[in-house]
Scaffold this active site. Structure first.
Site, PDB file in Angstrom:
ATOM      1  N   ASN A  72       0.804  -1.217   0.000  1.00  0.00           N
ATOM      2  CA  ASN A  72       0.000   0.000   0.000  1.00  0.00           C
ATOM      3  C   ASN A  72       0.842   1.275   0.000  1.00  0.00           C
ATOM      4  O   ASN A  72       0.380   2.306  -0.476  1.00  0.00           O
ATOM      5  CB  ASN A  72      -0.919  -0.037   1.238  1.00  0.00           C
TER       6      ASN A  72
ATOM      7  N   TYR B 146       3.393   9.273 -11.538  1.00  0.00           N
ATOM      8  CA  TYR B 146       2.430   8.554 -10.692  1.00  0.00           C
ATOM      9  C   TYR B 146       1.580   7.575 -11.506  1.00  0.00           C
ATOM     10  O   TYR B 146       1.586   6.369 -11.219  1.00  0.00           O
ATOM     11  CB  TYR B 146       1.582   9.568  -9.915  1.00  0.00           C
TER      12      TYR B 146
ATOM     13  N   LYS C 126       1.566   3.345 -11.539  1.00  0.00           N
ATOM     14  CA  LYS C 126       0.385   2.524 -11.247  1.00  0.00           C
ATOM     15  C   LYS C 126       0.017   1.629 -12.438  1.00  0.00           C
ATOM     16  O   LYS C 126      -0.537   0.556 -12.246  1.00  0.00           O
ATOM     17  CB  LYS C 126      -0.784   3.414 -10.810  1.00  0.00           C
TER      18      LYS C 126
HETATM   19  P1  NAD Z   1      -0.762   8.601   2.557  1.00  0.00           P
HETATM   20  O1  NAD Z   1       0.197   9.593   2.047  1.00  0.00           O
HETATM   21  O2  NAD Z   1      -1.783   9.007   3.552  1.00  0.00           O
HETATM   22  O3  NAD Z   1       0.014   7.319   3.125  1.00  0.00           O
HETATM   23  C1  NAD Z   1       1.075   6.759   2.427  1.00  0.00           C
HETATM   24  C2  NAD Z   1       1.717   5.686   3.231  1.00  0.00           C
HETATM   25  O4  NAD Z   1       2.897   5.297   2.542  1.00  0.00           O
HETATM   26  C3  NAD Z   1       2.125   6.137   4.620  1.00  0.00           C
HETATM   27  O5  NAD Z   1       1.839   5.123   5.558  1.00  0.00           O
HETATM   28  C4  NAD Z   1       3.627   6.322   4.498  1.00  0.00           C
HETATM   29  O6  NAD Z   1       4.334   5.981   5.675  1.00  0.00           O
HETATM   30  C5  NAD Z   1       3.998   5.342   3.409  1.00  0.00           C
HETATM   31  N1  NAD Z   1       5.200   5.818   2.737  1.00  0.00           N
HETATM   32  C6  NAD Z   1       5.361   6.998   2.060  1.00  0.00           C
HETATM   33  N2  NAD Z   1       6.639   7.089   1.642  1.00  0.00           N
HETATM   34  C7  NAD Z   1       7.272   5.962   2.049  1.00  0.00           C
HETATM   35  C8  NAD Z   1       8.591   5.454   1.917  1.00  0.00           C
HETATM   36  N3  NAD Z   1       9.535   6.130   1.261  1.00  0.00           N
HETATM   37  N4  NAD Z   1       8.890   4.255   2.467  1.00  0.00           N
HETATM   38  C9  NAD Z   1       7.956   3.551   3.112  1.00  0.00           C
HETATM   39  N5  NAD Z   1       6.679   3.942   3.270  1.00  0.00           N
HETATM   40  C10 NAD Z   1       6.360   5.145   2.746  1.00  0.00           C
HETATM   41  O7  NAD Z   1      -1.432   7.994   1.254  1.00  0.00           O
HETATM   42  P2  NAD Z   1      -2.759   7.153   0.990  1.00  0.00           P
HETATM   43  O8  NAD Z   1      -3.687   8.045   0.277  1.00  0.00           O
HETATM   44  O9  NAD Z   1      -3.193   6.408   2.201  1.00  0.00           O
HETATM   45  O10 NAD Z   1      -2.172   6.164  -0.109  1.00  0.00           O
HETATM   46  C11 NAD Z   1      -2.004   4.782   0.081  1.00  0.00           C
HETATM   47  C12 NAD Z   1      -1.924   4.120  -1.276  1.00  0.00           C
HETATM   48  O11 NAD Z   1      -3.141   4.390  -1.992  1.00  0.00           O
HETATM   49  C13 NAD Z   1      -0.796   4.647  -2.169  1.00  0.00           C
HETATM   50  O12 NAD Z   1      -0.220   3.571  -2.869  1.00  0.00           O
HETATM   51  C14 NAD Z   1      -1.502   5.556  -3.146  1.00  0.00           C
HETATM   52  O13 NAD Z   1      -0.837   5.672  -4.364  1.00  0.00           O
HETATM   53  C15 NAD Z   1      -2.845   4.863  -3.289  1.00  0.00           C
HETATM   54  N6  NAD Z   1      -3.920   5.744  -3.755  1.00  0.00           N
HETATM   55  C16 NAD Z   1      -4.344   6.789  -3.022  1.00  0.00           C
HETATM   56  C17 NAD Z   1      -5.357   7.589  -3.523  1.00  0.00           C
HETATM   57  C18 NAD Z   1      -5.853   8.776  -2.774  1.00  0.00           C
HETATM   58  O14 NAD Z   1      -6.638   9.555  -3.387  1.00  0.00           O
HETATM   59  N7  NAD Z   1      -5.533   8.964  -1.515  1.00  0.00           N
HETATM   60  C19 NAD Z   1      -5.938   7.311  -4.770  1.00  0.00           C
HETATM   61  C20 NAD Z   1      -5.472   6.213  -5.480  1.00  0.00           C
HETATM   62  C21 NAD Z   1      -4.464   5.428  -4.962  1.00  0.00           C
END
Ligand code: NAD
Length: 246
Positions: A89, A154, A158
Site C-alpha cells: 500500500n 504517478y 500505477k
Molecule cells: P498517505 O500519504 O496518507 O500514506 C502513504 C503511506 O505510505 C504512509 O503510511 C507512508 O508511511 C507510506 N510511505 C510513504 N513514503 C514511504 C517510503 N519512502 N517508504 C515507506 N513507506 C512510505 O497515502 P494514501 O492516500 O493512504 O495512499 C495509500 C496508497 O493508496 C498509495 O499507494 C496511493 O498511491 C494509493 N492511492 C491513493 C489515492 C488517494 O486519493 N488517496 C488514490 C489512489 C491510490
C-alpha cells in the site's frame, strides 16, 4: 470472512488507507503487522490502534533496500511462521508538469510505487509457496486506467502495478497464491490534502456517486479480496472510485 488469525502485512500502514486497512483487519481478528517509513510514525500508529483496543506490530525497513526487507521478512517468519496476506500500500504521488519534474523525482516515484512492490513480493513469495497459499494485494489507482494531466510518474507507476499484478497472478496461481489490485479513486487521506484544490474540485464533480472516497471504502475492498469469498478471483484490478472516469 474467514480472516480470523490470518497474518497480514501492510506496507504504508501508518496513516491513510493503510492505517484504516489495519483497523479493518483487526476488526476481523487478523494478526496485523505494519510497515512504515520511520520508527516514530510506526510507533504512533501502534499507539493509536492500541488506544482503540487493537494490538499490532510494526517495522520500518527501507523498502528500496531488498536485503533489509529480506531480513525483516525472516524475522516475521520466525515469529509468526507464515504470512497469509501481503498488502502493498505504501506509495507517493506526483503532480508537476513534465518540464518541472526532475529525473530524480520521477525515479523516486518509481522506486517506491513499483520497485518496492517488487521487493516485497519477491521477499514474501518463497514463504507463501512453502505454505502453498497466500494473497497479494497491490494498491493501484484510477489513474492507472485514465492517466492524469500532470505528474506523469504517478500514473506510470500505477500502470506498472497493474502489469505486475496481472503477470504475477498468472505466475503464482499454480501455487495457490492469488494476486489482485485495488484501484482507488480520490480518497480522503493526506496524499490528497497535498494536491492543489484546482486539481481535486473539478474531479469530484465528475464522480457519479457524488463524493470523494473514504479510506474505509478501500479497506473494505482489501478485506473482500483477501477473504475466502474471493477465492476464485485473481489478476483483477478492482476499481473503488465511485465510478470516477477521468
Ligand atoms: P498517505 O500519504 O496518507 O500514506 C502513504 C503511506 O505510505 C504512509 O503510511 C507512508 O508511511 C507510506 N510511505 C510513504 N513514503 C514511504 C517510503 N519512502 N517508504 C515507506 N513507506 C512510505 O497515502 P494514501 O492516500 O493512504 O495512499 C495509500 C496508497 O493508496 C498509495 O499507494 C496511493 O498511491 C494509493 N492511492 C491513493 C489515492 C488517494 O486519493 N488517496 C488514490 C489512489 C491510490
Amino acid at each position: 470472512m474467514n480472516l480470523e488469525g490470518k497474518v497480514v502485512l501492510i506496507t504504508g500502514g501508518t496513516r491513510g488507507i493503510g492505517l484504516e486497512t489495519a483497523r479493518a483487519f483487526k476488526e476481523q481478528k487478523a494478526e496485523v503487522i505494519l510497515f512504515g517509513s520511520k520508527k516514530e510514525t510506526v510507533e504512533n500508529a501502534i499507539e493509536q490502534l492500541k488506544r482503540e483496543g487493537f494490538t499490532v506490530e510494526g517495522y520500518f525497513p527501507n523498502l528500496n533496500d531488498y536485503s533489509e526487507i529480506q531480513k525483516t521478512i525472516e524475522e516475521i517468519e520466525k515469529k509468526y511462521e507464515r504470512i497469509d496476506i501481503l498488502i502493498n500500500n505504501a506509495g507517493i504521488s506526483a503532480n508537476k508538469k513534465i518540464e518541472d519534474t526532475t529525473v530524480e523525482e520521477f525515479q523516486e516515484v518509481m522506486e517506491l510505487n513499483v520497485n518496492a512492490v517488487f521487493h516485497m513480493i519477491k521477499a514474501v513469495v518463497p514463504l507463501m509457496k512453502k505454505q502453498e497459499s497466500g494473497v497479494i494485494l497491490n494498491t493501484s489507482s484510477m489513474v492507472s486506467i485514465y492517466g492524469q494531466p500532470s505528474g506523469v510518474g504517478y500514473p506510470t507507476s500505477k500502470f506498472a502495478v497493474n502489469g505486475l499484478t496481472k503477470s504475477l497472478a498468472r505466475e503464482l496461481a499454480p501455487f495457490h497464491i492469488r494476486v489482485n489490485a485495488v484501484a482507488p479513486g480520490i480518497t480522503n487521506t493526506d496524499m490528497v490534502k497535498t494536491l492543489p484544490k484546482e486539481m481535486i474540485e473539478p474531479l469530484i464533480q465528475t464522480i457519479p456517486l457524488g463524493r470523494i472516497g473514504e479510506p474505509r471504502d478501500v479497506a473494505n475492498a482489501f478485506l473482500f479480496l483477501a477473504s475466502s469469498m474471493a477465492s476464485y478471483i485473481t489478476g483483477v484490478v478492482l476499481s473503488v472510485d465511485g465510478m470516477a472516469r477521468s
